[in-house]
Design a protein around this motif. Structure first.
Motif, PDB file in Angstrom:
ATOM      1  N   PHE A   7       0.837  -1.194   0.000  1.00 21.46           N
ATOM      2  CA  PHE A   7       0.000   0.000   0.000  1.00 21.46           C
ATOM      3  C   PHE A   7       0.874   1.247   0.000  1.00 21.46           C
ATOM      4  N   HIS A   8       0.450   2.247  -0.751  1.00 19.08           N
ATOM      5  CA  HIS A   8       1.117   3.550  -0.741  1.00 19.08           C
ATOM      6  C   HIS A   8       0.471   4.409   0.341  1.00 19.08           C
ATOM      7  N   ILE A   9       1.276   5.026   1.187  1.00 18.30           N
ATOM      8  CA  ILE A   9       0.726   5.780   2.316  1.00 18.30           C
ATOM      9  C   ILE A   9       1.254   7.204   2.340  1.00 18.30           C
ATOM     10  N   ASN A  10       0.519   8.090   3.006  1.00 18.33           N
ATOM     11  CA  ASN A  10       0.958   9.462   3.222  1.00 18.33           C
ATOM     12  C   ASN A  10       1.916   9.517   4.411  1.00 18.33           C
ATOM     13  N   SER A  11       2.561  10.642   4.570  1.00 16.92           N
ATOM     14  CA  SER A  11       3.565  10.788   5.624  1.00 16.92           C
ATOM     15  C   SER A  11       2.974  10.729   7.022  1.00 16.92           C
ATOM     16  N   ASN A  12       1.683  11.042   7.151  1.00 14.30           N
ATOM     17  CA  ASN A  12       1.063  11.050   8.480  1.00 14.30           C
ATOM     18  C   ASN A  12       0.554   9.673   8.904  1.00 14.30           C
ATOM     19  N   ILE A  13       0.641   8.682   8.024  1.00 13.79           N
ATOM     20  CA  ILE A  13       0.184   7.329   8.338  1.00 13.79           C
ATOM     21  C   ILE A  13       1.398   6.449   8.622  1.00 13.79           C
ATOM     22  N   THR A  14       1.331   5.704   9.705  1.00 13.34           N
ATOM     23  CA  THR A  14       2.442   4.840  10.113  1.00 13.34           C
ATOM     24  C   THR A  14       1.979   3.389  10.168  1.00 13.34           C
ATOM     25  N   PRO A  15       2.940   2.438  10.157  1.00 14.78           N
ATOM     26  CA  PRO A  15       2.559   1.033  10.328  1.00 14.78           C
ATOM     27  C   PRO A  15       1.763   0.810  11.610  1.00 14.78           C
ATOM     28  N   GLU A  16       2.117   1.530  12.676  1.00 13.15           N
ATOM     29  CA  GLU A  16       1.397   1.354  13.940  1.00 13.15           C
ATOM     30  C   GLU A  16      -0.045   1.838  13.832  1.00 13.15           C
ATOM     31  N   SER A  17      -0.281   2.994  13.173  1.00 16.83           N
ATOM     32  CA  SER A  17      -1.649   3.499  13.051  1.00 16.83           C
ATOM     33  C   SER A  17      -2.492   2.552  12.200  1.00 16.83           C
ATOM     34  N   ILE A  18      -1.889   1.948  11.175  1.00 12.27           N
ATOM     35  CA  ILE A  18      -2.606   0.946  10.378  1.00 12.27           C
ATOM     36  C   ILE A  18      -2.924  -0.264  11.246  1.00 12.27           C
ATOM     37  N   GLY A  19      -1.938  -0.681  12.046  1.00 19.19           N
ATOM     38  CA  GLY A  19      -2.134  -1.823  12.930  1.00 19.19           C
ATOM     39  C   GLY A  19      -3.251  -1.601  13.925  1.00 19.19           C
ATOM     40  N   ARG A  20      -3.327  -0.394  14.468  1.00 16.42           N
ATOM     41  CA  ARG A  20      -4.391  -0.084  15.430  1.00 16.42           C
ATOM     42  C   ARG A  20      -5.773  -0.189  14.773  1.00 16.42           C
ATOM     43  N   GLU A  21      -5.862   0.237  13.517  1.00 11.43           N
ATOM     44  CA  GLU A  21      -7.133   0.152  12.795  1.00 11.43           C
ATOM     45  C   GLU A  21      -7.511  -1.308  12.550  1.00 11.43           C
ATOM     46  N   VAL A  22      -6.526  -2.129  12.200  1.00 11.62           N
ATOM     47  CA  VAL A  22      -6.779  -3.549  11.993  1.00 11.62           C
ATOM     48  C   VAL A  22      -7.203  -4.209  13.303  1.00 11.62           C
ATOM     49  N   GLU A  23      -6.555  -3.838  14.395  1.00 12.71           N
ATOM     50  CA  GLU A  23      -6.934  -4.365  15.708  1.00 12.71           C
ATOM     51  C   GLU A  23      -8.402  -4.083  16.000  1.00 12.71           C
ATOM     52  N   ALA A  24      -8.820  -2.840  15.789  1.00 15.68           N
ATOM     53  CA  ALA A  24     -10.211  -2.456  16.058  1.00 15.68           C
ATOM     54  C   ALA A  24     -11.176  -3.259  15.185  1.00 15.68           C
ATOM     55  N   PHE A  25     -10.802  -3.470  13.932  1.00 21.02           N
ATOM     56  CA  PHE A  25     -11.652  -4.225  13.013  1.00 21.02           C
ATOM     57  C   PHE A  25     -11.814  -5.665  13.471  1.00 21.02           C
ATOM     58  N   LEU A  26     -10.706  -6.322  13.816  1.00 21.60           N
ATOM     59  CA  LEU A  26     -10.756  -7.730  14.213  1.00 21.60           C
ATOM     60  C   LEU A  26     -11.422  -7.920  15.572  1.00 21.60           C
ATOM     61  N   ARG A  27     -11.200  -6.970  16.464  1.00 22.06           N
ATOM     62  CA  ARG A  27     -11.768  -7.092  17.817  1.00 22.06           C
ATOM     63  C   ARG A  27     -13.264  -6.775  17.822  1.00 22.06           C
ATOM     64  N   ASN A  28     -13.649  -5.663  17.194  1.00 20.74           N
ATOM     65  CA  ASN A  28     -15.025  -5.191  17.290  1.00 20.74           C
ATOM     66  C   ASN A  28     -15.978  -5.832  16.292  1.00 20.74           C
ATOM     67  N   GLU A  29     -15.482  -6.079  15.081  1.00 21.17           N
ATOM     68  CA  GLU A  29     -16.382  -6.571  14.042  1.00 21.17           C
ATOM     69  C   GLU A  29     -16.276  -8.076  13.811  1.00 21.17           C
ATOM     70  N   LYS A  30     -15.139  -8.672  14.203  1.00 19.24           N
ATOM     71  CA  LYS A  30     -14.979 -10.117  14.030  1.00 19.24           C
ATOM     72  C   LYS A  30     -14.960 -10.853  15.363  1.00 19.24           C
TER      73      LYS A  30
END
Length: 283
Positions: A7-30
């Motif tokens: 994925f191509h990302i902007n400077s304000n997006i980090t691997p950790e911020s992506i990881g936090r979003e994935v965590e929320a998705f797997l925890r809350n929706e799955k």
């Protein structure tokens, strides 16, 4: 091979911020048990079903999502199955020693065919939103029939608990109709049947009753609710928009004051003569 995507990302997006979003998705929706942490070479999210949790370190298999920088403005995401990684060990030696294997039929058709694509979709939406979470607002989540998960910290609480044992936040909300406690996430009150949707109200300018926004008349006294959102000319009674200084019909000051043309004293708009100098108010 694990499923991989760059994925191509902007400077304000980090691997950790992506990881936090994935965590929320797997925890809350799955509804998976999820853990995420940063390592030397990226960020690792691992998740598994609560029912298959292994109490001994290393014995359990987990879904793993690796987010690894790849160039200046790219990240590589690997999704597969691996051992439940020790947080301290993975953080110290890096993610490549914990490379996940391909998701096989042994973990179920859903994980094998659909979950990786949904995770990639989650990441893509997060990046397109400029790093802002696009996860739905999960206000309530049951882990099973006997427990309630706190929407703030994720702690599991026995069913019926009013306050979270992990953070102290309230696990219920007040019914706007009957005032009784109702579990978070309920659309209708189980006590009176009223909708739990909070309705905006405006106070009646005559009797003070709270009236649902959009209604034209107060159900208690019949007063026009236009008076709550408009000002009334003190002289002719014309209703004007809030902030209007002079009545467009008679020219009277909406504030209810006029100025004596002779002495400059302020008077009420209903006065016929100035109380200071006796000058007659010009109509």
């Amino acid at each position: 091979m694990a499923d991989s995507k760059i994925f191509h990302i902007n400077s304000n997006i980090t691997p950790e911020s992506i990881g936090r979003e994935v965590e929320a998705f797997l925890r809350n929706e799955k509804e998976l048990t999820v853990e995420g942490f940063a390592a030397q070479d990226g960020y690792l999210v691992q998740a598994k079903e609560t029912s298959s949790w292994k109490t001994f370190t290393g014995l359990g298999k987990a879904l793993q999502v690796q987010i690894i920088p790849s160039g200046e403005n790219d990240v590589m995401v690997n999704i597969g199955i691996g051992k439940w990684a020790d947080k301290a060990g993975a953080a110290a030696v890096g993610l490549f020693l914990f490379a996940p294997l391909a998701i096989t039929a042994g973990v179920g058709a859903y994980m094998q065919n659909k979950l990786p694509g949904e995770v990639f979709d989650c990441i893509e939406k997060f990046i397109m939103a400029g790093g802002r979470s696009v996860r739905r607002n999960v206000t309530f989540e049951r882990t099973d029939d006997t427990k309630t998960r706190c929407p703030s910290c994720g702690a599991n609480n026995p069913k019926g608990t009013k306050f979270c044992s992990g953070c102290g936040n309230k696990l219920s909300e007040i019914c706007p109709s009957c005032g009784k406690d109702v579990d978070l996430g309920k659309k209708f009150c189980p006590h009176c049947g009223s909708s739990m949707k909070k309705v905006k109200t405006i106070k009646c300018p005559n009797c003070g009753e709270e009236v649902e926004e959009g209604r034209k008349f107060c159900s208690e006294c019949g007063t026009s609710m236009d008076l709550a959102v408009k000002d009334k000319c003190p002289k002719c009674g014309e209703l004007v928009d809030k902030g209007t200084v002079f009545c467009p019909s008679c020219g009277t000051s909406i504030s209810g004051e006029i100025v004596c043309s002779k002495c400059g004293s302020k008077m009420k708009a209903t006065q016929k003569f100035c109380s200071k100098c006796g000058t007659k108010v010009e109509s």
